[in-house]
Design a protein around this motif. Structure first.
Motif, PDB file in Angstrom:
ATOM      1  N   UNK A   1       0.824  -1.209   0.000  1.00 57.33           N
ATOM      2  CA  UNK A   1       0.000   0.000   0.000  1.00 57.33           C
ATOM      3  C   UNK A   1       0.854   1.252   0.000  1.00 57.33           C
ATOM      4  N   UNK A   2       1.847   1.277   0.896  1.00 59.97           N
ATOM      5  CA  UNK A   2       2.556   2.538   1.074  1.00 59.97           C
ATOM      6  C   UNK A   2       3.909   2.535   0.360  1.00 59.97           C
ATOM      7  N   UNK A   3       3.936   1.986  -0.848  1.00 63.60           N
ATOM      8  CA  UNK A   3       5.182   2.032  -1.612  1.00 63.60           C
ATOM      9  C   UNK A   3       5.486   3.479  -1.939  1.00 63.60           C
ATOM     10  N   UNK A   4       6.647   3.948  -1.561  1.00 62.70           N
ATOM     11  CA  UNK A   4       6.934   5.354  -1.812  1.00 62.70           C
ATOM     12  C   UNK A   4       7.153   5.612  -3.299  1.00 62.70           C
ATOM     13  N   UNK A   5       6.180   6.293  -3.893  1.00 66.51           N
ATOM     14  CA  UNK A   5       6.218   6.517  -5.342  1.00 66.51           C
ATOM     15  C   UNK A   5       7.386   7.411  -5.730  1.00 66.51           C
ATOM     16  N   UNK A   6       7.811   8.243  -4.785  1.00 64.02           N
ATOM     17  CA  UNK A   6       8.851   9.200  -5.145  1.00 64.02           C
ATOM     18  C   UNK A   6      10.170   8.504  -5.443  1.00 64.02           C
ATOM     19  N   UNK A   7      10.307   7.246  -4.963  1.00 62.97           N
ATOM     20  CA  UNK A   7      11.548   6.540  -5.227  1.00 62.97           C
ATOM     21  C   UNK A   7      11.684   6.135  -6.688  1.00 62.97           C
ATOM     22  N   UNK A   8      10.568   6.150  -7.400  1.00 64.18           N
ATOM     23  CA  UNK A   8      10.627   5.809  -8.813  1.00 64.18           C
ATOM     24  C   UNK A   8      11.217   6.963  -9.625  1.00 64.18           C
ATOM     25  N   UNK A   9      11.394   8.100  -8.995  1.00 64.46           N
ATOM     26  CA  UNK A   9      11.925   9.238  -9.739  1.00 64.46           C
ATOM     27  C   UNK A   9      10.770   9.995 -10.366  1.00 64.46           C
ATOM     28  N   UNK A  10      10.795  11.301 -10.210  1.00 64.79           N
ATOM     29  CA  UNK A  10       9.668  12.106 -10.644  1.00 64.79           C
ATOM     30  C   UNK A  10       9.410  12.024 -12.143  1.00 64.79           C
ATOM     31  N   UNK A  11      10.497  11.927 -12.877  1.00 63.47           N
ATOM     32  CA  UNK A  11      10.364  12.031 -14.325  1.00 63.47           C
ATOM     33  C   UNK A  11       9.536  10.873 -14.881  1.00 63.47           C
ATOM     34  N   UNK A  12       9.797   9.665 -14.376  1.00 63.72           N
ATOM     35  CA  UNK A  12       9.124   8.506 -14.946  1.00 63.72           C
ATOM     36  C   UNK A  12       7.731   8.311 -14.376  1.00 63.72           C
ATOM     37  N   UNK A  13       7.581   8.642 -13.115  1.00 65.08           N
ATOM     38  CA  UNK A  13       6.313   8.374 -12.474  1.00 65.08           C
ATOM     39  C   UNK A  13       5.223   9.239 -13.093  1.00 65.08           C
ATOM     40  N   UNK A  14       4.057   8.655 -13.259  1.00 67.44           N
ATOM     41  CA  UNK A  14       2.945   9.450 -13.739  1.00 67.44           C
ATOM     42  C   UNK A  14       2.554  10.392 -12.604  1.00 67.44           C
ATOM     43  N   UNK A  15       1.764  11.400 -12.943  1.00 65.76           N
ATOM     44  CA  UNK A  15       1.451  12.409 -11.954  1.00 65.76           C
ATOM     45  C   UNK A  15       0.760  11.805 -10.748  1.00 65.76           C
ATOM     46  N   UNK A  16       1.277  12.106  -9.586  1.00 67.31           N
ATOM     47  CA  UNK A  16       0.617  11.684  -8.361  1.00 67.31           C
ATOM     48  C   UNK A  16       0.382  12.912  -7.515  1.00 67.31           C
ATOM     49  N   UNK A  17      -0.863  13.122  -7.136  1.00 67.01           N
ATOM     50  CA  UNK A  17      -1.152  14.250  -6.277  1.00 67.01           C
ATOM     51  C   UNK A  17      -0.543  13.988  -4.910  1.00 67.01           C
ATOM     52  N   UNK A  18       0.041  15.013  -4.316  1.00 67.74           N
ATOM     53  CA  UNK A  18       0.600  14.861  -2.978  1.00 67.74           C
ATOM     54  C   UNK A  18      -0.535  14.613  -1.996  1.00 67.74           C
ATOM     55  N   UNK A  19      -0.427  13.548  -1.194  1.00 63.85           N
ATOM     56  CA  UNK A  19      -1.509  13.270  -0.244  1.00 63.85           C
ATOM     57  C   UNK A  19      -1.578  14.338   0.849  1.00 63.85           C
ATOM     58  N   UNK A  20      -2.757  14.481   1.414  1.00 61.41           N
ATOM     59  CA  UNK A  20      -2.950  15.426   2.510  1.00 61.41           C
ATOM     60  C   UNK A  20      -2.700  14.676   3.814  1.00 61.41           C
TER      61      UNK A  20
ATOM     62  N   UNK B   1       7.380  13.737   5.629  1.00 65.01           N
ATOM     63  CA  UNK B   1       7.310  15.005   4.912  1.00 65.01           C
ATOM     64  C   UNK B   1       5.855  15.307   4.584  1.00 65.01           C
ATOM     65  N   UNK B   2       5.454  16.550   4.622  1.00 69.26           N
ATOM     66  CA  UNK B   2       4.122  16.859   4.122  1.00 69.26           C
ATOM     67  C   UNK B   2       4.120  18.132   3.291  1.00 69.26           C
ATOM     68  N   UNK B   3       3.484  17.996   2.160  1.00 71.81           N
ATOM     69  CA  UNK B   3       3.312  19.103   1.226  1.00 71.81           C
ATOM     70  C   UNK B   3       1.908  19.674   1.372  1.00 71.81           C
ATOM     71  N   UNK B   4       1.023  18.830   1.893  1.00 73.08           N
ATOM     72  CA  UNK B   4      -0.382  19.206   2.015  1.00 73.08           C
ATOM     73  C   UNK B   4      -0.916  18.539   3.268  1.00 73.08           C
ATOM     74  N   UNK B   5      -1.836  19.218   3.970  1.00 77.23           N
ATOM     75  CA  UNK B   5      -2.442  18.577   5.128  1.00 77.23           C
ATOM     76  C   UNK B   5      -3.959  18.729   5.085  1.00 77.23           C
ATOM     77  N   UNK B   6      -4.606  17.841   5.788  1.00 74.65           N
ATOM     78  CA  UNK B   6      -6.063  17.882   5.924  1.00 74.65           C
ATOM     79  C   UNK B   6      -6.362  18.017   7.408  1.00 74.65           C
ATOM     80  N   UNK B   7      -7.026  19.090   7.790  1.00 76.36           N
ATOM     81  CA  UNK B   7      -7.332  19.284   9.205  1.00 76.36           C
ATOM     82  C   UNK B   7      -8.825  19.577   9.394  1.00 76.36           C
TER      83      UNK B   7
END
Lengths: 418, 200
Positions: B1-20, B54-60
């Protein structure tokens, strides 16, 4: 890379016009363009020819080659299997023209796909190459063409130094289909089922949607061209020699060049049922009440001015409800698309009530969007549906309820070890 | 479930919205370290939580207790959103017109859900950084949603504390380096108190 062959070829070309140019000088120019400035070999050759033609005041040199350059046959390049042709190489291949495409630019005389038993490759014949037009279904020997790469896709460039000979062959070529999960940019053949048809996003688009097989799904597009027909959703097709493009790391098929044969039978498409739970963190524009094209089998969303990308102005549209948005569980964000009955049950606003608002409220359809957004944004819901291309098509959803059992468990977990 | 997508490298990975991410006010308040992932102008900025995420976005979700309009030419709104552990400082300016108008419309006090981007800022060079949340969306919600958020946030916080204890990931190591005086176990107590405030 071997520059001397190209240099000799250019030198011979100028010899015919009565100019003697040292091949070493030509080689130096080519080397500089290709090695120092990373120019494509075919482009480098063209540019050197033009530069020298200008220098010696020989008009139309760049366009005069092609058919006249009979001398190149002696160069003795080995025949290559198409599958082995690597970018940056000068190659001689024999293959069958399996597709022709309308040239995308006046600089291109002919484009399409040439195949042999080993595989297939896109080709482009430059207008300046003055190459003889090749016919669909015929076999050709193409000498001294250059394989280059654009956006990760290899293609064969036929330039003024290349020669083309039709050859006698009546081998039948049977492309091998591959699973969708094994497609890579270039040319590919698959056997797949049309699992979805999408709203056309462009007026030149005939159809777009999703093809699937046992291993996955892939987006496809067919552009409007004489003789092109739409695929029937739910049907299975053999698709040979489709262009496989890559954009943002995702593959898609352009079927305009492909041979498409409908087939009996069915495929169980992978891309299974998904259940996702979280908070709705975004409600996208285009949610709420929308107008759809009434033309049978179209059903595309219309613009505010009732314009269908295919059927133009449609004053007798039908209304529909949908919510597009993002559902976020704190670890991952899922794109969700809620269909009408799901929207009705989640928001408590029926299609009729939404119509009433859209037609009588001064804000019109925007008011429906706002009311629905206020009812769902920031709420916890659980969605069930099919997950395709990172989007969950939700056919059932419910609000998450407070579970006192979970509350107690968390209290124990937080208090337990302290 | 929590495979870190960022490890695939931004260039190759399809767009993933930063989770909140889900974080209590008392943890967010402790953030002092902010970084960019990548060299690009458009690379996302992250605030590093003391629990090593790390967080780029939060949900409160909390109670909007105060809001005020500020600025002359560039109008913006500030607000305070209170959860069981502390206060979030939120703001919405003219670059987020929809969020600003939403915030302008809401009468305090009210339960609100906020989706936004945390950023660190300093009043001046000498002062300690403050965390404020630039609002992307804000909406009135009910108490049930607030309670669900407390459960959700407590669970995510406990997950992070456990991952921190055994973790060797780059963000965990960075957090240990950046917040040497903070013991994430204190956030376990805070989570407990937040949960205990929910009356059944």
């Amino acid at each position: 890379m071997d520059f001397s062959e190209a240099a000799d070829r250019i030198s011979r070309k100028f010899q015919k016009s009565g100019q003697t140019i040292d091949p070493k000088k030509i080689e130096g120019k080519l080397r500089r363009l290709i090695e120092e400035f990373s120019v494509q070999p075919s482009e480098a050759e063209r540019s050197v020819i033009n530069e020298l033609a200008k220098e010696f005041n020989i008009p139309s040199m760049g366009t005069g080659g092609g058919s006249g350059s009979g001398g190149t046959g002696s160069s003795g390049t080995e025949n290559k299997k198409i599958a082995d042709a690597a970018p940056g190489e000068w190659v001689t291949i024999e293959g069958k023209i399996v597709a022709l495409a309308a040239p995308a630019s006046p600089a291109i005389a002919q484009g399409g796909i040439i195949a042999d038993e080993s595989g297939a490759i896109r080709f482009v014949a430059w207008a300046k190459a003055n190459a003889p037009a090749m016919a669909l279904g015929a076999w050709y020997r193409i000498e001294s063409a250059v394989v280059d790469e654009f956006k990760g896709i290899a293609s064969l460039k036929i330039h003024s130094g290349s020669t083309i000979k039709e050859i006698e062959e009546d081998r039948t070529l049977m492309p091998t289909t591959v699973p969708i999960s094994e497609l890579h940019p270039g040319i590919g053949s698959i056997r797949a089922k049309v699992v979805q048809e999408w709203d056309a996003s462009h007026e030149r688009m005939l159809q777009s949607g999703l093809l699937g097989d046992e291993t996955g799904t892939i987006k496809f597009v067919i552009w409007k061209e004489p003789g092109k027909e739409s695929l029937t959703p739910g049907s299975v097709y053999n698709i040979f020699y489709s262009q496989v493009d890559e954009y943002n790391g995702r593959l898609s098929l352009n079927l305009n060049t492909a041979m498409i044969m409908q087939e009996e039978g069915d495929i169980v498409v992978s891309g299974g049922e998904a259940t996702v739970s979280g908070a709705i963190v975004h409600v996208a524009p285009g949610s709420g009440i929308i107008k759809r094209c009434p033309v049978e089998g179209c059903n595309r969303a219309l613009s505010r001015q009732n314009y269908c990308p295919v059927h133009e102005i449609q004053p007798k549209f039908t209304y529909d409800l949908r919510i597009k948005g993002w559902l976020d569980d704190g670890e991952k964000t899922h794109s969700i698309l809620l269909q009408r009955d799901v929207v009705e049950s989640l928001t408590g606003i029926s299609l009729d009530a939404a119509k009433e608002i859209a037609e009588n409220n001064p804000l019109g359809m925007d008011e429906v969007f706002l009311q629905m957004r206020d009812k769902v944004l920031g709420r916890y819901i659980t969605c069930h549906g099919r997950e395709i291309e990172n989007r969950v098509l939700v056919n059932k959803c419910e609000r998450v309820a407070f579970e006192s059992g979970k509350h107690t468990a968390l209290l124990n977990r937080a208090g337990g070890a302290s | 479930m929590s495979t870190p997508a960022r490890e695939m490298g931004r260039k190759d990975a399809s767009f993933e919205r930063e989770p909140a991410r889900r974080v209590f006010a008392s943890e967010l308040r402790e953030c002092r370290y902010q970084f960019k992932d990548g060299e690009d102008e458009k690379s996302p900025t992250f605030v590093l939580l003391p629990t090593g995420e790390r967080c780029n976005r939060i949900f409160i979700v909390g109670t909007l207790t105060e809001k005020q309009r500020q600025g002359e030419q560039n109008i913006f709104y500030r607000g305070r959103v209170v959860d069981p552990t502390g206060t979030f400082f939120i703001m919405a300016g003219s670059y987020q017109p929809e969020a600003m108008q939403q915030l302008a419309k809401i009468e305090t006090p009210a339960f609100v859900a906020v989706i936004g981007k945390p950023t660190l800022y300093r009043k001046d060079e000498a002062s300690t950084p403050m965390v404020s949340v630039r609002v992307e969306s804000i909406n009135i919600v009910d108490k049930d949603t607030r309670d669900l958020w407390v459960l959700d946030t407590a669970e995510r916080t406990l997950d992070r504390i456990e991952a921190f204890a055994t973790g060797t990931g780059p963000d965990v190591l960075k957090a240990k380096e950046q917040y040497p005086t903070i013991d994430p176990v204190t956030f376990r107590k805070i989570a407990y108190e937040a949960l205990a405030q929910i009356k059944i």
